[in-house]
Scaffold this active site. Structure first.
Site, PDB file in Angstrom:
ATOM      1  N   ASP A  62      -7.102   3.116  -4.386  1.00 43.02           N
ATOM      2  CA  ASP A  62      -6.263   2.923  -3.206  1.00 43.02           C
ATOM      3  C   ASP A  62      -7.096   3.161  -1.933  1.00 43.02           C
ATOM      4  O   ASP A  62      -7.199   2.286  -1.055  1.00 43.02           O
ATOM      5  CB  ASP A  62      -5.063   3.897  -3.298  1.00 43.02           C
ATOM      6  CG  ASP A  62      -4.021   3.648  -2.221  1.00 43.02           C
ATOM      7  OD1 ASP A  62      -4.379   3.103  -1.165  1.00 43.02           O
ATOM      8  OD2 ASP A  62      -2.850   4.015  -2.415  1.00 43.02           O
ATOM      9  N   ASP A 103       0.830  -1.209   0.000  1.00 43.27           N
ATOM     10  CA  ASP A 103       0.000   0.000   0.000  1.00 43.27           C
ATOM     11  C   ASP A 103       0.863   1.256   0.000  1.00 43.27           C
ATOM     12  O   ASP A 103       0.464   2.303  -0.516  1.00 43.27           O
ATOM     13  CB  ASP A 103      -0.940  -0.017   1.208  1.00 43.27           C
ATOM     14  CG  ASP A 103      -1.966   1.094   1.133  1.00 43.27           C
ATOM     15  OD1 ASP A 103      -2.074   1.745   0.078  1.00 43.27           O
ATOM     16  OD2 ASP A 103      -2.664   1.318   2.127  1.00 43.27           O
ATOM     17  N   ASP A 131       2.416   1.297  -3.857  1.00 42.27           N
ATOM     18  CA  ASP A 131       1.636   1.605  -5.066  1.00 42.27           C
ATOM     19  C   ASP A 131       1.751   3.088  -5.434  1.00 42.27           C
ATOM     20  O   ASP A 131       1.981   3.449  -6.598  1.00 42.27           O
ATOM     21  CB  ASP A 131       0.164   1.134  -4.961  1.00 42.27           C
ATOM     22  CG  ASP A 131      -0.568   1.660  -3.737  1.00 42.27           C
ATOM     23  OD1 ASP A 131       0.001   2.468  -2.987  1.00 42.27           O
ATOM     24  OD2 ASP A 131      -1.737   1.262  -3.540  1.00 42.27           O
ATOM     25  N   ASP A 177      -8.644   0.465   0.793  1.00 39.30           N
ATOM     26  CA  ASP A 177      -8.215   0.589   2.199  1.00 39.30           C
ATOM     27  C   ASP A 177      -9.389   0.337   3.133  1.00 39.30           C
ATOM     28  O   ASP A 177      -9.263  -0.335   4.161  1.00 39.30           O
ATOM     29  CB  ASP A 177      -7.696   2.008   2.494  1.00 39.30           C
ATOM     30  CG  ASP A 177      -6.308   2.256   1.936  1.00 39.30           C
ATOM     31  OD1 ASP A 177      -5.667   1.302   1.485  1.00 39.30           O
ATOM     32  OD2 ASP A 177      -5.875   3.429   1.951  1.00 39.30           O
TER      33      ASP A 177
HETATM   34  C1  LIG Z   1       7.317  -9.953   9.278  1.00 38.72           C
HETATM   35  C2  LIG Z   1       8.087  -9.819   7.997  1.00 38.72           C
HETATM   36  C3  LIG Z   1       8.567 -11.146   7.492  1.00 38.72           C
HETATM   37  C4  LIG Z   1       7.275  -9.093   6.951  1.00 38.72           C
HETATM   38  C5  LIG Z   1       8.140  -8.540   5.874  1.00 38.72           C
HETATM   39  C6  LIG Z   1       7.702  -7.182   5.395  1.00 38.72           C
HETATM   40  C7  LIG Z   1       8.825  -6.211   5.562  1.00 38.72           C
HETATM   41  C8  LIG Z   1       9.711  -6.193   4.328  1.00 38.72           C
HETATM   42  C9  LIG Z   1       8.371  -4.813   5.791  1.00 38.72           C
HETATM   43  C10 LIG Z   1       7.410  -4.685   6.869  1.00 38.72           C
HETATM   44  C11 LIG Z   1       7.153  -3.275   7.114  1.00 38.72           C
HETATM   45  C12 LIG Z   1       5.811  -3.101   7.704  1.00 38.72           C
HETATM   46  C13 LIG Z   1       5.942  -2.566   9.103  1.00 38.72           C
HETATM   47  C14 LIG Z   1       5.059  -2.248   6.748  1.00 38.72           C
HETATM   48  C15 LIG Z   1       4.002  -1.479   7.336  1.00 38.72           C
HETATM   49  C16 LIG Z   1       3.763  -0.319   6.481  1.00 38.72           C
HETATM   50  C17 LIG Z   1       2.458   0.278   6.746  1.00 38.72           C
HETATM   51  C18 LIG Z   1       2.348   0.924   8.060  1.00 38.72           C
HETATM   52  C19 LIG Z   1       2.195   1.187   5.641  1.00 38.72           C
HETATM   53  C20 LIG Z   1       0.825   1.693   5.706  1.00 38.72           C
HETATM   54  O1  LIG Z   1       0.511   2.217   4.507  1.00 38.72           O
HETATM   55  C21 LIG Z   1      -0.020   3.437   4.539  1.00 38.72           C
HETATM   56  C22 LIG Z   1       0.924   4.302   3.821  1.00 38.72           C
HETATM   57  C23 LIG Z   1       0.483   4.557   2.408  1.00 38.72           C
HETATM   58  O2  LIG Z   1      -0.662   5.406   2.356  1.00 38.72           O
HETATM   59  P1  LIG Z   1      -1.343   5.777   0.991  1.00 38.72           P
HETATM   60  O3  LIG Z   1      -1.790   4.563   0.298  1.00 38.72           O
HETATM   61  O4  LIG Z   1      -2.345   6.830   1.281  1.00 38.72           O
HETATM   62  O5  LIG Z   1      -0.155   6.520   0.209  1.00 38.72           O
HETATM   63  P2  LIG Z   1       0.548   6.211  -1.164  1.00 38.72           P
HETATM   64  O6  LIG Z   1       0.179   4.909  -1.706  1.00 38.72           O
HETATM   65  O7  LIG Z   1       1.983   6.544  -0.975  1.00 38.72           O
HETATM   66  O8  LIG Z   1      -0.043   7.372  -2.085  1.00 38.72           O
HETATM   67  C24 LIG Z   1      -1.396   7.466  -2.457  1.00 38.72           C
HETATM   68  C25 LIG Z   1      -1.473   8.276  -3.721  1.00 38.72           C
HETATM   69  O9  LIG Z   1      -0.711   7.655  -4.755  1.00 38.72           O
HETATM   70  C26 LIG Z   1      -1.398   7.702  -5.988  1.00 38.72           C
HETATM   71  N1  LIG Z   1      -1.771   6.347  -6.444  1.00 38.72           N
HETATM   72  C27 LIG Z   1      -1.845   5.330  -5.565  1.00 38.72           C
HETATM   73  C28 LIG Z   1      -2.211   4.072  -6.024  1.00 38.72           C
HETATM   74  C29 LIG Z   1      -2.515   3.868  -7.362  1.00 38.72           C
HETATM   75  N2  LIG Z   1      -2.883   2.672  -7.834  1.00 38.72           N
HETATM   76  N3  LIG Z   1      -2.430   4.898  -8.223  1.00 38.72           N
HETATM   77  C30 LIG Z   1      -2.062   6.141  -7.783  1.00 38.72           C
HETATM   78  O10 LIG Z   1      -2.003   7.066  -8.601  1.00 38.72           O
HETATM   79  C31 LIG Z   1      -2.589   8.596  -5.773  1.00 38.72           C
HETATM   80  O11 LIG Z   1      -2.196   9.924  -5.983  1.00 38.72           O
HETATM   81  C32 LIG Z   1      -2.878   8.388  -4.298  1.00 38.72           C
HETATM   82  O12 LIG Z   1      -3.598   9.468  -3.754  1.00 38.72           O
HETATM   83  O13 LIG Z   1       1.063   5.426   4.597  1.00 38.72           O
HETATM   84  C33 LIG Z   1       2.280   5.981   4.435  1.00 38.72           C
HETATM   85  C34 LIG Z   1       2.850   6.380   5.774  1.00 38.72           C
HETATM   86  C35 LIG Z   1       4.317   6.115   5.849  1.00 38.72           C
HETATM   87  C36 LIG Z   1       5.047   6.319   4.583  1.00 38.72           C
HETATM   88  C37 LIG Z   1       4.540   4.772   6.469  1.00 38.72           C
HETATM   89  C38 LIG Z   1       5.950   4.388   6.428  1.00 38.72           C
HETATM   90  C39 LIG Z   1       6.147   2.974   6.828  1.00 38.72           C
HETATM   91  C40 LIG Z   1       7.068   2.325   5.879  1.00 38.72           C
HETATM   92  C41 LIG Z   1       6.374   1.803   4.657  1.00 38.72           C
HETATM   93  C42 LIG Z   1       7.812   1.255   6.617  1.00 38.72           C
HETATM   94  C43 LIG Z   1       8.729   0.491   5.768  1.00 38.72           C
HETATM   95  C44 LIG Z   1       9.983   1.251   5.445  1.00 38.72           C
HETATM   96  C45 LIG Z   1      11.051   0.387   4.906  1.00 38.72           C
HETATM   97  C46 LIG Z   1      12.376   1.021   5.199  1.00 38.72           C
HETATM   98  C47 LIG Z   1      10.846   0.131   3.450  1.00 38.72           C
HETATM   99  C48 LIG Z   1      11.788  -0.927   2.994  1.00 38.72           C
HETATM  100  C49 LIG Z   1      11.326  -1.586   1.749  1.00 38.72           C
HETATM  101  C50 LIG Z   1      11.760  -3.041   1.757  1.00 38.72           C
HETATM  102  C51 LIG Z   1      10.923  -3.841   0.828  1.00 38.72           C
HETATM  103  C52 LIG Z   1      13.206  -3.161   1.480  1.00 38.72           C
HETATM  104  O1  LIP Z   2      -7.514   8.799   7.174  1.00 38.36           O
HETATM  105  P1  LIP Z   2      -6.780   7.617   7.702  1.00 38.36           P
HETATM  106  O2  LIP Z   2      -7.660   6.428   7.846  1.00 38.36           O
HETATM  107  O3  LIP Z   2      -5.953   7.900   8.895  1.00 38.36           O
HETATM  108  O4  LIP Z   2      -5.675   7.239   6.586  1.00 38.36           O
HETATM  109  C1  LIP Z   2      -5.698   7.118   5.252  1.00 38.36           C
HETATM  110  C2  LIP Z   2      -4.935   8.180   4.539  1.00 38.36           C
HETATM  111  O5  LIP Z   2      -3.728   8.443   5.194  1.00 38.36           O
HETATM  112  C3  LIP Z   2      -4.616   7.764   3.137  1.00 38.36           C
HETATM  113  O6  LIP Z   2      -3.957   8.764   2.442  1.00 38.36           O
HETATM  114  C4  LIP Z   2      -5.828   7.291   2.350  1.00 38.36           C
HETATM  115  O7  LIP Z   2      -5.455   6.777   1.106  1.00 38.36           O
HETATM  116  C5  LIP Z   2      -6.534   6.259   3.130  1.00 38.36           C
HETATM  117  O8  LIP Z   2      -7.632   5.777   2.460  1.00 38.36           O
HETATM  118  C6  LIP Z   2      -6.880   6.703   4.511  1.00 38.36           C
HETATM  119  O9  LIP Z   2      -7.860   7.684   4.514  1.00 38.36           O
HETATM  120 MG    MG Z   3      -4.116   2.099   0.321  1.00 39.39          MG
HETATM  121 MG    MG Z   4      -1.144   3.354  -1.255  1.00 35.88          MG
END
Ligand SMILES: CC(C)CCC[C@@H](C)CCC[C@@H](C)CCC[C@@H](C)CCOC[C@@H](COP(=O)(O)OP(=O)(O)OC[C@H]1O[C@@H](n2ccc(N)nc2=O)[C@H](O)[C@@H]1O)OCC[C@H](C)CCC[C@H](C)CCC[C@H](C)CCCC(C)C
Ligand code: LIP
Ligand code: MG
Ligand code: MG
Length: 186
Positions: free
Chosen positions: A85, A64, A67, A89
């Site tokens: 997305d 998530d 993407d 969610d």
């Molecule tokens: C137990 C183990 C064996 C499991 C292994 C897994 C491990 C490799 C990793 C585990 C990490 C785990 C803790 C992950 C948890 C992450 C989780 C909390 C993330 C939650 O997601 C929310 C995130 C994303 O929110 P959105 O969806 O709103 O945002 P985006 O998608 O960025 O943008 C939306 C936006 O994009 C456009 N769009 C989207 C989709 C689409 N189809 N088309 C589009 O055009 C459109 O404009 C949309 O509006 O919230 C983000 C918050 C923050 C960034 C969280 C940070 C946590 C981070 C991911 C932790 C991992 C970091 C790590 C260092 C990464 C390493 C990578 C690894 C693979 C090497």
């Molecule tokens: O609002 P919330 O549940 O904390 O978090 C979310 C937002 O951070 C995200 O950008 C959106 O794509 C989700 O659908 C959701 O709304």
């Molecule tokens: Mg999502």
């Molecule tokens: Mg996303």
């Protein structure tokens, strides 16, 4: 809170996203794949396999975050992608809590409170932004935090504690958002 981490994790996420681009995945495919994994995690909760569920959920949630990174890195950001997305969610949030409740891992009434609280948090943001508040990413338990809480407690076989926490913290977050919206929309 966690959303403030975005700049710090931008680089590793972009690197992973460029790998996904190389293997030919589109942002919408990654969104769907993440959703599918979350459904599998929900089923594992239903079966009572909390550690397996928490692990699959972590990978699904990571997708998530990937993407959007992939969409931005490849110039494929789309309004429909953003809609897909966010909509998936909501289904994911519902599926996970239903799986946990049907698996009898928590009193269904607590899961119900957690679910409505989570939906109110997201709805408050969406509705306020529509009214012109600007990005309303505020509160103690945004979606990232709620997911991580559930994941951590599943990995120690105590998902019920995670659901209790989400049931309380999501309502706190909802109130925080209502206050913030009131300030911004006067
Ligand atoms: C137990 C183990 C064996 C499991 C292994 C897994 C491990 C490799 C990793 C585990 C990490 C785990 C803790 C992950 C948890 C992450 C989780 C909390 C993330 C939650 O997601 C929310 C995130 C994303 O929110 P959105 O969806 O709103 O945002 P985006 O998608 O960025 O943008 C939306 C936006 O994009 C456009 N769009 C989207 C989709 C689409 N189809 N088309 C589009 O055009 C459109 O404009 C949309 O509006 O919230 C983000 C918050 C923050 C960034 C969280 C940070 C946590 C981070 C991911 C932790 C991992 C970091 C790590 C260092 C990464 C390493 C990578 C690894 C693979 C090497
Ligand atoms: O609002 P919330 O549940 O904390 O978090 C979310 C937002 O951070 C995200 O950008 C959106 O794509 C989700 O659908 C959701 O709304
Ligand atoms: Mg999502
Ligand atoms: Mg996303």
């Amino acid at each position: 809170m966690l959303s403030k981490l975005r700049p710090a994790v931008k680089e590793p996420l972009e690197r992973t996203a460029s790998y996904l681009a190389k293997i030919g995945l589109t942002p919408n495919q990654v969104t769907l794949l993440g959703f599918l994994l979350t459904l599998i995690a929900s089923y594992e909760f239903y079966l009572g396999n909390q550690i397996v569920a928490g692990t699959i959920m972590a990978i699904g949630s990571l997708l998530d975050a990937l993407d959007g990174a992939l969409a931005r890195a490849t110039g494929k950001v789309s309004r429909f992608g953003g809609f897909l997305d966010s909509t998936l969610d909501r289904l994911s949030d519902g599926a996970l809590l239903v799986g946990i409740a049907l698996g009898n891992l928590i009193d269904w009434r607590v899961a119900f409170l957690a679910l409505i609280g989570s939906y109110m948090v997201s709805y408050a943001r969406c509705r306020a932004e529509l009214a012109g508040s600007g990005t309303l990413a505020v509160g103690i338990a945004e979606r990232g935090e709620r997911l991580i809480i559930i994941m951590i407690f599943s990995l120690i076989n105590r998902v019920w504690i995670g659901v209790y926490l989400v049931a309380v913290l999501s309502w706190v977050t909802f109130i925080q958002r209502v206050y913030e919206a009131r300030k911004r929309l006067q």
